[in-house]
Design an enzyme around this catalytic site. Sequence first.
Site, PDB file in Angstrom:
ATOM      1  N   MET A  65      -3.759  -0.579 -14.062  1.00 23.15           N
ATOM      2  CA  MET A  65      -5.324  -0.676 -14.222  1.00 23.15           C
ATOM      3  C   MET A  65      -6.015  -0.539 -13.094  1.00 23.15           C
ATOM      4  SD  MET A  65      -5.005  -0.482 -17.459  1.00 23.15           S
ATOM      5  CE  MET A  65      -3.383  -0.468 -18.420  1.00 23.15           C
ATOM      6  N   CYS A  66      -5.463  -0.492 -12.136  1.00 24.66           N
ATOM      7  CA  CYS A  66      -6.613  -0.488 -10.744  1.00 24.66           C
ATOM      8  C   CYS A  66      -7.087   0.723 -10.549  1.00 24.66           C
ATOM      9  CB  CYS A  66      -5.273  -0.565  -9.543  1.00 24.66           C
ATOM     10  SG  CYS A  66      -6.009  -1.440  -7.955  1.00 24.66           S
ATOM     11  N   HIS A  67      -8.343   0.733 -10.288  1.00 23.00           N
ATOM     12  CA  HIS A  67      -9.169   1.951  -9.763  1.00 23.00           C
ATOM     13  C   HIS A  67      -8.799   2.686  -8.466  1.00 23.00           C
ATOM     14  CE1 HIS A  67     -11.493  -0.284 -12.841  1.00 23.00           C
ATOM     15  NE2 HIS A  67     -12.145   1.033 -13.280  1.00 23.00           N
TER      16      HIS A  67
ATOM     17  N   MET B 286      -6.527  -5.841  -4.473  1.00 27.93           N
ATOM     18  CA  MET B 286      -5.288  -5.369  -4.704  1.00 27.93           C
ATOM     19  C   MET B 286      -4.845  -4.530  -3.603  1.00 27.93           C
ATOM     20  SD  MET B 286      -4.647  -6.973  -7.405  1.00 27.93           S
ATOM     21  CE  MET B 286      -2.907  -6.483  -7.526  1.00 27.93           C
ATOM     22  N   GLU B 287      -5.779  -3.782  -3.076  1.00 31.55           N
ATOM     23  CA  GLU B 287      -5.277  -2.815  -1.943  1.00 31.55           C
ATOM     24  C   GLU B 287      -4.633  -3.879  -0.557  1.00 31.55           C
ATOM     25  OE1 GLU B 287      -7.330  -0.343  -4.572  1.00 31.55           O
ATOM     26  OE2 GLU B 287      -7.901  -2.516  -3.726  1.00 31.55           O
TER      27      GLU B 287
ATOM     28  N   ASP C 183      13.598  -4.057   4.531  1.00 24.73           N
ATOM     29  CA  ASP C 183      14.529  -3.001   4.746  1.00 24.73           C
ATOM     30  C   ASP C 183      14.873  -2.849   6.027  1.00 24.73           C
ATOM     31  OD1 ASP C 183      15.681  -0.645   3.517  1.00 24.73           O
ATOM     32  OD2 ASP C 183      14.132   0.370   4.689  1.00 24.73           O
TER      33      ASP C 183
END
Length: 160
Positions: free
Chosen positions: A75-77, A112-113, A127
């Site tokens: 749902m992130c633009h 969010m980014e 990793d």
Amino acid sequence: MSLLPHINEQGRAKMVDVSDKAVTRRRATARARIRMKAETLQQIREGRVQKGDVLAVAQVAGIMAAKKTSELIPMCHPIPLRGANLRFREEGEEVLVIEAEVKTDNVTGVEMEALTAVSIAALTVYDMCKSIDKDMTVMDTCLVEKTGGKSGDYIRKEEG
């Protein structure tokens, strides 16, 4: 009681409509920590990890992740970014701190980014170092601050 309280009346998730929001300058900073053995952090610092320069690779991975956030979080633009940068510092002998700052001029924020950037950077460190330290723990991923937008500025109150 529904386990999904934010589902719309059609029973499907929806993206928030931001078409009436004003474009403003927005910035967000996020942070993650990775606890590891002191020897692992020393190998990172000295550039002795077999897979290469851990912090350089993690920085690029974090920037790439910030740019791809809308492809990872449903749902992130999608947002054109003006800038994204990651910084690294040590806390004591066993903790690597990753901070990401992301900027845009847009109708929606870049929290969010920034969170995606530090998360993917931390996973990249894991990793690249897992062959020498499988006990590493990614922890404390959080929004540190954000500026711009309708909800205004936010600065995290530090614990302690």
